[in-house]
Scaffold this motif. Structure first.
Motif, PDB file in Angstrom:
ATOM      1  N   VAL A 151     -27.796  54.416  95.389  1.00  0.00           N
ATOM      2  CA  VAL A 151     -27.962  55.431  94.357  1.00  0.00           C
ATOM      3  C   VAL A 151     -26.958  56.571  94.533  1.00  0.00           C
ATOM      4  O   VAL A 151     -26.706  57.331  93.594  1.00  0.00           O
ATOM      5  CB  VAL A 151     -29.409  55.978  94.371  1.00  0.00           C
ATOM      6  CG1 VAL A 151     -29.637  57.012  93.273  1.00  0.00           C
ATOM      7  CG2 VAL A 151     -30.412  54.840  94.214  1.00  0.00           C
ATOM      8  N   LEU A 152     -26.371  56.698  95.716  1.00  0.00           N
ATOM      9  CA  LEU A 152     -25.465  57.813  96.005  1.00  0.00           C
ATOM     10  C   LEU A 152     -24.333  57.970  94.990  1.00  0.00           C
ATOM     11  O   LEU A 152     -24.046  59.105  94.572  1.00  0.00           O
ATOM     12  CB  LEU A 152     -24.890  57.671  97.414  1.00  0.00           C
ATOM     13  CG  LEU A 152     -23.856  58.729  97.827  1.00  0.00           C
ATOM     14  CD1 LEU A 152     -24.482  60.120  97.820  1.00  0.00           C
ATOM     15  CD2 LEU A 152     -23.275  58.399  99.204  1.00  0.00           C
ATOM     16  N   PRO A 153     -23.647  56.898  94.556  1.00  0.00           N
ATOM     17  CA  PRO A 153     -22.565  57.087  93.582  1.00  0.00           C
ATOM     18  C   PRO A 153     -23.029  57.736  92.280  1.00  0.00           C
ATOM     19  O   PRO A 153     -22.309  58.542  91.691  1.00  0.00           O
ATOM     20  CB  PRO A 153     -22.053  55.655  93.337  1.00  0.00           C
ATOM     21  CG  PRO A 153     -22.484  54.888  94.531  1.00  0.00           C
ATOM     22  CD  PRO A 153     -23.772  55.491  94.960  1.00  0.00           C
ATOM     23  N   VAL A 154     -24.246  57.396  91.843  1.00  0.00           N
ATOM     24  CA  VAL A 154     -24.789  58.001  90.624  1.00  0.00           C
ATOM     25  C   VAL A 154     -25.107  59.471  90.875  1.00  0.00           C
ATOM     26  O   VAL A 154     -24.844  60.343  90.039  1.00  0.00           O
ATOM     27  CB  VAL A 154     -26.046  57.246  90.158  1.00  0.00           C
ATOM     28  CG1 VAL A 154     -26.577  57.838  88.861  1.00  0.00           C
ATOM     29  CG2 VAL A 154     -25.745  55.766  89.988  1.00  0.00           C
ATOM     30  N   GLU A 155     -25.665  59.766  92.047  1.00  0.00           N
ATOM     31  CA  GLU A 155     -25.953  61.155  92.406  1.00  0.00           C
ATOM     32  C   GLU A 155     -24.669  61.982  92.446  1.00  0.00           C
ATOM     33  O   GLU A 155     -24.648  63.129  91.989  1.00  0.00           O
ATOM     34  CB  GLU A 155     -26.647  61.208  93.763  1.00  0.00           C
ATOM     35  CG  GLU A 155     -28.037  60.607  93.784  1.00  0.00           C
ATOM     36  CD  GLU A 155     -28.630  60.583  95.175  1.00  0.00           C
ATOM     37  OE1 GLU A 155     -29.869  60.600  95.283  1.00  0.00           O
ATOM     38  OE2 GLU A 155     -27.868  60.542  96.159  1.00  0.00           O
ATOM     39  N   LEU A 156     -23.625  61.414  92.987  1.00  0.00           N
ATOM     40  CA  LEU A 156     -22.352  62.130  93.050  1.00  0.00           C
ATOM     41  C   LEU A 156     -21.823  62.442  91.652  1.00  0.00           C
ATOM     42  O   LEU A 156     -21.325  63.543  91.396  1.00  0.00           O
ATOM     43  CB  LEU A 156     -21.318  61.294  93.814  1.00  0.00           C
ATOM     44  CG  LEU A 156     -21.422  61.288  95.340  1.00  0.00           C
ATOM     45  CD1 LEU A 156     -20.507  60.223  95.924  1.00  0.00           C
ATOM     46  CD2 LEU A 156     -21.062  62.656  95.912  1.00  0.00           C
ATOM     47  N   LEU A 157     -21.926  61.476  90.761  1.00  0.00           N
ATOM     48  CA  LEU A 157     -21.411  61.661  89.408  1.00  0.00           C
ATOM     49  C   LEU A 157     -22.131  62.799  88.689  1.00  0.00           C
ATOM     50  O   LEU A 157     -21.507  63.622  88.016  1.00  0.00           O
ATOM     51  CB  LEU A 157     -21.554  60.359  88.618  1.00  0.00           C
ATOM     52  CG  LEU A 157     -20.957  60.349  87.202  1.00  0.00           C
ATOM     53  CD1 LEU A 157     -19.457  60.624  87.245  1.00  0.00           C
ATOM     54  CD2 LEU A 157     -21.235  59.012  86.529  1.00  0.00           C
ATOM     55  N   TYR A 158     -23.461  62.855  88.833  1.00  0.00           N
ATOM     56  CA  TYR A 158     -24.230  63.869  88.117  1.00  0.00           C
ATOM     57  C   TYR A 158     -24.426  65.150  88.901  1.00  0.00           C
ATOM     58  O   TYR A 158     -24.807  66.179  88.338  1.00  0.00           O
ATOM     59  CB  TYR A 158     -25.568  63.290  87.669  1.00  0.00           C
ATOM     60  CG  TYR A 158     -25.375  62.189  86.663  1.00  0.00           C
ATOM     61  CD1 TYR A 158     -24.744  62.469  85.451  1.00  0.00           C
ATOM     62  CD2 TYR A 158     -25.743  60.881  86.922  1.00  0.00           C
ATOM     63  CE1 TYR A 158     -24.501  61.470  84.527  1.00  0.00           C
ATOM     64  CE2 TYR A 158     -25.510  59.867  85.999  1.00  0.00           C
ATOM     65  CZ  TYR A 158     -24.891  60.174  84.811  1.00  0.00           C
ATOM     66  OH  TYR A 158     -24.637  59.185  83.899  1.00  0.00           O
ATOM     67  N   GLY A 159     -24.145  65.111  90.190  1.00  0.00           N
ATOM     68  CA  GLY A 159     -24.280  66.315  91.003  1.00  0.00           C
ATOM     69  C   GLY A 159     -23.206  67.339  90.745  1.00  0.00           C
ATOM     70  O   GLY A 159     -23.285  68.473  91.231  1.00  0.00           O
TER      71      GLY A 159
END
Length: 328
Positions: A151-159
């Motif tokens: 899930v980290l890549p998605v978190e990075l994108l929206y963070g």
């Protein structure tokens, strides 16, 4: 050595602790529900709980990262053995494996996890073991939460542009366990840090995280247009999602090359495109699963798209010093 200390009130610390342990204890409850009443549990998980998760990312990724059960398991792993600092190369390799897991596990919903509760239970258990194991080997959350987590890549994108400022729920002090791109320490800067030097030119497209972001809108379309089916449909599902990712990547690469877009423009637009597409397809899917009317689907779409629009406006506003086209 700690480099940053976050001072919180006792009430705030207690609230985060209660939320973390409640989320962790909910996992065995979910497992039991999946085994006792699989249809109801799967419907609630995939068509209620999971669609809410991206919304929390738009609000602030600190919400989920502060209560995620896998993160808590990662921290429990810290109590086992002797942890060591993670080498930059190992952190990079774990990140790539996490991207691979995302593209492996998410499409598997279509032919396995959406309908087969035992398989989902096994997958949850397996990822939980990985979280504990990496916590036992590497310092703090560098191995799993900031490395292998799918899930980290998605978190990075929206963070990159949280709508609501929220202090991180974990790591009251920072030991710089992660070489770079830690969402908990530098939320807004983490996405560009994940790109490395390539962020200064179109070379960001060739980085693992950059390629993921460019391909995500197409991935969502490919997944959403593929129906659930038996295990024999797995090749078709992966062809749809990977084909969609490739088409999206090529389209984004052409636009970036033609317009010379910086990451300050490209990343917010990619995040909004992926989020908008997700809720566009999620509305009818949720309404259909619960035999609700078209108004429910429209309502979910409207709320989701409004949230995405607000996030995009905030992201572009924050990145405005970077918004420019390449000259010449």
């Amino acid at each position: 050595m700690a480099t940053h200390v976050l001072i919180r009130s006792r009430k705030t610390e207690l609230a985060w602790a209660v939320a973390r342990w409640a989320a962790l204890l909910a996992v065995p409850g979910l497992v039991a529900w999946l085994l006792v009443s699989p249809d109801a549990a799967l419907a609630t998980l995939w068509y209620v709980a999971i669609p809410v998760l991206p919304a929390t990312f738009f609000v602030n990724t600190a919400l989920w990262r502060g209560v995620c059960p896998l993160a808590t398991l990662n921290e429990l792993g810290n109590r086992i053995g002797t942890q060591r600092e993670i080498p930059a190369k190992v952190a990079g390799a774990l990140g790539v494996i996490g991207l691979a897991l995302f593209h492996l596990l998410v499409p598997a919903r279509r032919f396995l996890f959406n309908t087969e509760a035992p398989a989902l239970v096994g997958a949850v258990a397996g990822v939980g073991v990985l979280a504990v194991a990496l916590g036992a080997v590497y310092a703090v959350r560098s191995g799993f939460c900031n490395g292998l987590c799918p899930v980290l890549p998605v978190e990075l994108l929206y963070g990159q542009a949280p709508l609501v400022p929220i202090a991180r729920g974990r790591c009251s002090s920072c030991a710089v366990c992660t070489p770079r791109a830690c969402l908990d320490l530098a939320q807004a800067r983490a996405p560009v840090q994940a790109l490395g030097p390539g962020r200064r030119s179109a070379a960001w497209l060739l980085t693992p995280f950059g390629a993921f972001a460019a391909g995500l809108p197409g991935f969502i379309v490919g997944y959403s247009l593929t129906p659930d089916g038996p295990l024999s449909t797995a090749p078709a599902v992966y062809a749809a999602t990977l084909g969609g990712s490739l088409a999206s990547f090529l389209a984004v690469a052409a636009i970036v090359a033609g317009l010379g877009l910086t990451t300050g423009v490209a990343f917010p637009v990619l995040g909004a495109a992926a989020g908008g597409l997700y809720y566009w397809f999620a509305g009818p899917a949720i309404a259909g699963r619960f035999s609700a009317g078209a108004s429910v689907a429209t309502g979910i779409r409207a709320v989701g798209l409004a949230l995405v629009a607000a996030w995009l406006a905030a992201a572009l506003w924050r990145s405005r010093p970077q918004v420019r086209l390449r000259r010449g």
